[in-house]
Scaffold this motif. Structure first.
Motif, PDB file in Angstrom:
ATOM      1  N   ILE A   6       0.839  -1.190   0.000  1.00 25.49           N
ATOM      2  CA  ILE A   6       0.000   0.000   0.000  1.00 25.49           C
ATOM      3  C   ILE A   6       0.873   1.238   0.000  1.00 25.49           C
ATOM      4  O   ILE A   6       1.725   1.410   0.873  1.00 25.49           O
ATOM      5  N   ALA A   7       0.679   2.092  -1.008  1.00 25.62           N
ATOM      6  CA  ALA A   7       1.406   3.361  -1.050  1.00 25.62           C
ATOM      7  C   ALA A   7       0.866   4.271   0.053  1.00 25.62           C
ATOM      8  O   ALA A   7      -0.341   4.464   0.174  1.00 25.62           O
ATOM      9  N   TRP A   8       1.778   4.819   0.817  1.00 25.20           N
ATOM     10  CA  TRP A   8       1.421   5.624   2.000  1.00 25.20           C
ATOM     11  C   TRP A   8       1.768   7.084   1.685  1.00 25.20           C
ATOM     12  O   TRP A   8       2.917   7.458   1.606  1.00 25.20           O
ATOM     13  N   LEU A   9       0.724   7.910   1.476  1.00 26.96           N
ATOM     14  CA  LEU A   9       0.915   9.270   0.985  1.00 26.96           C
ATOM     15  C   LEU A   9       0.301  10.281   1.958  1.00 26.96           C
ATOM     16  O   LEU A   9      -0.821  10.758   1.745  1.00 26.96           O
ATOM     17  N   PRO A  10       1.010  10.653   3.014  1.00 28.06           N
ATOM     18  CA  PRO A  10       0.427  11.592   3.990  1.00 28.06           C
ATOM     19  C   PRO A  10       0.136  12.970   3.408  1.00 28.06           C
ATOM     20  O   PRO A  10      -0.846  13.618   3.769  1.00 28.06           O
ATOM     21  N   GLY A  11       0.998  13.450   2.516  1.00 29.65           N
ATOM     22  CA  GLY A  11       0.762  14.753   1.909  1.00 29.65           C
ATOM     23  C   GLY A  11       1.103  15.903   2.838  1.00 29.65           C
ATOM     24  O   GLY A  11       2.150  15.911   3.470  1.00 29.65           O
ATOM     25  N   ASP A  12       0.179  16.857   2.960  1.00 24.12           N
ATOM     26  CA  ASP A  12       0.460  18.108   3.662  1.00 24.12           C
ATOM     27  C   ASP A  12      -0.381  18.262   4.926  1.00 24.12           C
ATOM     28  O   ASP A  12      -1.433  17.635   5.078  1.00 24.12           O
ATOM     29  N   GLY A  13       0.081  19.148   5.802  1.00 25.26           N
ATOM     30  CA  GLY A  13      -0.711  19.586   6.941  1.00 25.26           C
ATOM     31  C   GLY A  13      -1.261  18.453   7.774  1.00 25.26           C
ATOM     32  O   GLY A  13      -0.545  17.519   8.155  1.00 25.26           O
ATOM     33  N   VAL A  14      -2.567  18.505   8.040  1.00 24.68           N
ATOM     34  CA  VAL A  14      -3.188  17.500   8.891  1.00 24.68           C
ATOM     35  C   VAL A  14      -3.288  16.145   8.204  1.00 24.68           C
ATOM     36  O   VAL A  14      -3.691  15.163   8.840  1.00 24.68           O
ATOM     37  N   GLY A  15      -2.914  16.073   6.928  1.00 27.42           N
ATOM     38  CA  GLY A  15      -2.836  14.774   6.290  1.00 27.42           C
ATOM     39  C   GLY A  15      -1.933  13.835   7.069  1.00 27.42           C
ATOM     40  O   GLY A  15      -2.223  12.637   7.207  1.00 27.42           O
ATOM     41  N   ASN A  16      -0.856  14.378   7.603  1.00 24.90           N
ATOM     42  CA  ASN A  16       0.059  13.570   8.410  1.00 24.90           C
ATOM     43  C   ASN A  16      -0.602  13.115   9.702  1.00 24.90           C
ATOM     44  O   ASN A  16      -0.433  11.971  10.136  1.00 24.90           O
ATOM     45  N   ASP A  17      -1.390  13.998  10.324  1.00 20.16           N
ATOM     46  CA  ASP A  17      -2.043  13.676  11.591  1.00 20.16           C
ATOM     47  C   ASP A  17      -3.058  12.551  11.418  1.00 20.16           C
ATOM     48  O   ASP A  17      -3.084  11.589  12.192  1.00 20.16           O
ATOM     49  N   VAL A  18      -3.919  12.680  10.396  1.00 20.65           N
ATOM     50  CA  VAL A  18      -4.978  11.676  10.239  1.00 20.65           C
ATOM     51  C   VAL A  18      -4.428  10.353   9.716  1.00 20.65           C
ATOM     52  O   VAL A  18      -4.970   9.289  10.023  1.00 20.65           O
ATOM     53  N   MET A  19      -3.347  10.406   8.950  1.00 21.39           N
ATOM     54  CA  MET A  19      -2.729   9.155   8.505  1.00 21.39           C
ATOM     55  C   MET A  19      -2.119   8.407   9.688  1.00 21.39           C
ATOM     56  O   MET A  19      -2.125   7.170   9.724  1.00 21.39           O
ATOM     57  N   GLU A  20      -1.598   9.137  10.651  1.00 19.77           N
ATOM     58  CA  GLU A  20      -1.087   8.498  11.865  1.00 19.77           C
ATOM     59  C   GLU A  20      -2.216   7.785  12.597  1.00 19.77           C
ATOM     60  O   GLU A  20      -2.038   6.680  13.119  1.00 19.77           O
ATOM     61  N   ALA A  21      -3.387   8.413  12.616  1.00 18.86           N
ATOM     62  CA  ALA A  21      -4.554   7.784  13.231  1.00 18.86           C
ATOM     63  C   ALA A  21      -4.942   6.516  12.477  1.00 18.86           C
ATOM     64  O   ALA A  21      -5.272   5.483  13.088  1.00 18.86           O
ATOM     65  N   ALA A  22      -4.896   6.577  11.161  1.00 17.05           N
ATOM     66  CA  ALA A  22      -5.239   5.408  10.349  1.00 17.05           C
ATOM     67  C   ALA A  22      -4.280   4.248  10.623  1.00 17.05           C
ATOM     68  O   ALA A  22      -4.696   3.082  10.684  1.00 17.05           O
ATOM     69  N   LYS A  23      -3.008   4.577  10.798  1.00 18.84           N
ATOM     70  CA  LYS A  23      -2.008   3.519  11.038  1.00 18.84           C
ATOM     71  C   LYS A  23      -2.266   2.818  12.369  1.00 18.84           C
ATOM     72  O   LYS A  23      -2.081   1.588  12.477  1.00 18.84           O
ATOM     73  N   ILE A  24      -2.704   3.557  13.365  1.00 13.92           N
ATOM     74  CA  ILE A  24      -3.038   2.947  14.656  1.00 13.92           C
ATOM     75  C   ILE A  24      -4.119   1.890  14.470  1.00 13.92           C
ATOM     76  O   ILE A  24      -4.042   0.781  15.009  1.00 13.92           O
ATOM     77  N   VAL A  25      -5.132   2.225  13.690  1.00 10.16           N
ATOM     78  CA  VAL A  25      -6.244   1.308  13.459  1.00 10.16           C
ATOM     79  C   VAL A  25      -5.816   0.125  12.597  1.00 10.16           C
ATOM     80  O   VAL A  25      -6.165  -1.039  12.881  1.00 10.16           O
ATOM     81  N   LEU A  26      -5.056   0.390  11.535  1.00  8.44           N
ATOM     82  CA  LEU A  26      -4.610  -0.698  10.666  1.00  8.44           C
ATOM     83  C   LEU A  26      -3.714  -1.681  11.410  1.00  8.44           C
ATOM     84  O   LEU A  26      -3.783  -2.902  11.169  1.00  8.44           O
ATOM     85  N   ASP A  27      -2.883  -1.171  12.313  1.00  8.63           N
ATOM     86  CA  ASP A  27      -2.044  -2.061  13.114  1.00  8.63           C
ATOM     87  C   ASP A  27      -2.901  -2.934  14.025  1.00  8.63           C
ATOM     88  O   ASP A  27      -2.605  -4.122  14.236  1.00  8.63           O
ATOM     89  N   LYS A  28      -3.968  -2.347  14.560  1.00  7.01           N
ATOM     90  CA  LYS A  28      -4.845  -3.099  15.465  1.00  7.01           C
ATOM     91  C   LYS A  28      -5.550  -4.236  14.745  1.00  7.01           C
ATOM     92  O   LYS A  28      -5.670  -5.352  15.284  1.00  7.01           O
ATOM     93  N   ILE A  29      -6.024  -3.989  13.530  1.00  7.98           N
ATOM     94  CA  ILE A  29      -6.750  -5.046  12.821  1.00  7.98           C
ATOM     95  C   ILE A  29      -5.814  -6.021  12.107  1.00  7.98           C
ATOM     96  O   ILE A  29      -6.257  -6.989  11.506  1.00  7.98           O
ATOM     97  N   LYS A  30      -4.514  -5.723  12.188  1.00  2.00           N
ATOM     98  CA  LYS A  30      -3.491  -6.633  11.657  1.00  2.00           C
ATOM     99  C   LYS A  30      -3.678  -6.920  10.165  1.00  2.00           C
ATOM    100  O   LYS A  30      -3.629  -8.075   9.721  1.00  2.00           O
ATOM    101  N   LEU A  31      -3.882  -5.849   9.389  1.00  2.00           N
ATOM    102  CA  LEU A  31      -3.910  -6.025   7.942  1.00  2.00           C
ATOM    103  C   LEU A  31      -2.522  -6.454   7.479  1.00  2.00           C
ATOM    104  O   LEU A  31      -1.517  -5.844   7.845  1.00  2.00           O
ATOM    105  N   ASP A  32      -2.478  -7.502   6.680  1.00  2.00           N
ATOM    106  CA  ASP A  32      -1.198  -8.039   6.206  1.00  2.00           C
ATOM    107  C   ASP A  32      -0.701  -7.184   5.048  1.00  2.00           C
ATOM    108  O   ASP A  32      -0.897  -7.504   3.878  1.00  2.00           O
ATOM    109  N   ALA A  33      -0.064  -6.071   5.386  1.00  2.00           N
ATOM    110  CA  ALA A  33       0.330  -5.105   4.360  1.00  2.00           C
ATOM    111  C   ALA A  33       1.681  -4.476   4.676  1.00  2.00           C
ATOM    112  O   ALA A  33       2.073  -4.330   5.832  1.00  2.00           O
ATOM    113  N   GLU A  34       2.357  -4.115   3.598  1.00  2.00           N
ATOM    114  CA  GLU A  34       3.567  -3.297   3.678  1.00  2.00           C
ATOM    115  C   GLU A  34       3.186  -1.895   3.227  1.00  2.00           C
ATOM    116  O   GLU A  34       2.580  -1.712   2.168  1.00  2.00           O
TER     117      GLU A  34
END
Length: 372
Positions: A6-34
């Motif tokens: 999965i291409a991880w593209l935070p972009g600008d501004g709060v894009g970085n903040d909300v992507m960090e939130a998404a990563k917390i959730v994706l780690d919890k559900i253990k999606l088998d992804a790089e």
């Protein structure tokens, strides 16, 4: 080896903040992804005069899909002024990287679900469930524009349409022209996608939103094509409405509508209105979907003044992540994530400032993970 890249593209501004939130959730559900970071955004415009470097395009070509945060866009003059000194005055013109991604990968369908989750104090009404299908690669967003208007372009237009003659006494320097380009294939694709969605999920109507009484050729093509496509779906009603009337009816009777289909700019407008009906851009998810690739993004902007403060609502990003899981056919994970999100909203114990609370972006993500 991971199942997905999965291409991880935070972009600008709060894009970085909300992507960090998404990563917390994706780690919890253990999606088998790089997750592979890609360069995109305003910093690369300023330093390279290219907000979407070719290396990022190459990266995406070797991934299954992309998750994208947010982007900063400024008008032509402001963008020029923000370049580093050695790039100024070189003829560089800023263009939206997300628009380029849509065109580069033919992500022809922009899918924007707008659903009112129970307990959200920002809901206009609690029983709204609208899905917008926005054509994603054509229309006014193709970027065929002129300013000043070249004489040869003016002459060609006047030759084929005498209405151009009314501008004979106006200098080309004082005329800006943008071309609205819709194709029959583009119209057919977006209308078909809308009807297929309605068929799959048991929705009874598809409303085509255009303006054929004034914009006779491009909107007319969309309406005529919709009528042809609708013949293949006798159990689903085709409704037709003008964009201005649609905005009025959505405010008056939003529950009457289920699936909306429209062209690029009208889709951009009407989907933001639909988003506000269910809580605003903090709840507005979207997917840019093609035949072989997809880029998923919340529809909000980069909100530079909030960057790094972890203040903004990440629900749009988390709902976008749910859309990505659906597209990857990780249905159980997608359903679990949506249920967790809806439970957090319904409980109302953890809320960001827009919902009347004081919790942070990451605290919302943590609350969702606790429900998973």
């Amino acid at each position: 080896m991971a199942k997905y890249k999965i291409a991880w593209l935070p972009g600008d501004g709060v894009g970085n903040d909300v992507m960090e939130a998404a990563k917390i959730v994706l780690d919890k559900i253990k999606l088998d992804a790089e997750y592979i970071h890609g360069d995109i955004g305003w910093e690369f415009w300023k330093t390279e005069a290219n907000p979407l470097p070719d290396r990022t395009i190459d990266l995406l070509k070797n991934t299954d899909c992309a998750l994208f945060g947010a982007i900063t866009s400024l008008p032509k003059e402001e963008a020029e002024n923000d370049l580093i000194p050695e790039l100024k005055g070189k003829g560089h013109i800023y263009s939206s990287p997300i628009v380029r991604l849509r065109q580069e990968f033919n992500l022809r369908t922009n899918l924007r679900p707008c659903k009112a989750y129970k307990g959200n104090p920002l809901n206009y009404k609690d029983d709204i469930d609208i899905v917008v299908f926005r054509e994603n690669t054509e229309d006014l967003y193709v970027g065929i524009e002129f300013h000043p208007l070249p004489d040869e372009v003016r002459d060609v237009v006047k030759k084929h349409n005498k209405k151009m003659a009314r501008f004979d006494n106006t200098s080309g320097n004082d005329i800006a022209v943008s071309l609205r380009v819709n194709t029959r294939n583009g119209c057919r694709n977006i209308i078909t996608d809308a009807f297929e969605y309605a068929k799959k999920f048991g929705r009874k109507s598809v409303t085509v939103v255009e303006k054929p009484n004034v914009i006779r050729e491009t909107s007319g093509l969309m309406i005529r094509t919709a009528r042809e496509v609708a013949k293949n779906y006798p159990d689903i009603e085709l409704w037709e409405t003008n964009i201005d009337a649609m905005c009025m009816w959505l405010v008056k009777n939003p529950q009457d509508y289920s699936v909306l289909a429209t062209s690029n700019m009208f889709g951009d407008i009407v989907s933001d209105l639909c988003a506000q009906l269910v809580g605003g851009l903090g709840f507005a998810a979207s997917g840019n979907i093609g035949d072989n690739y997809a880029v998923f993004e919340p529809t909000h902007g980069s909100a530079p003044k909030y960057a790094g403060q972890y203040k903004v609502n990440p629900m749009a990003m988390l709902l976008t992540t749910k859309m990505m899981l659906d597209w990857l056919e990780e249905s159980e994970k997608a359903e679990a994530l949506e249920l967790a999100i809806s439970n957090v909203i319904a409980e109302g114990k953890v809320r960001t400032y827009d919902m009347g609370g004081s919790n942070t972006t990451l605290e919302i993500a943590e609350a969702v993970t606790e429900k998973l």
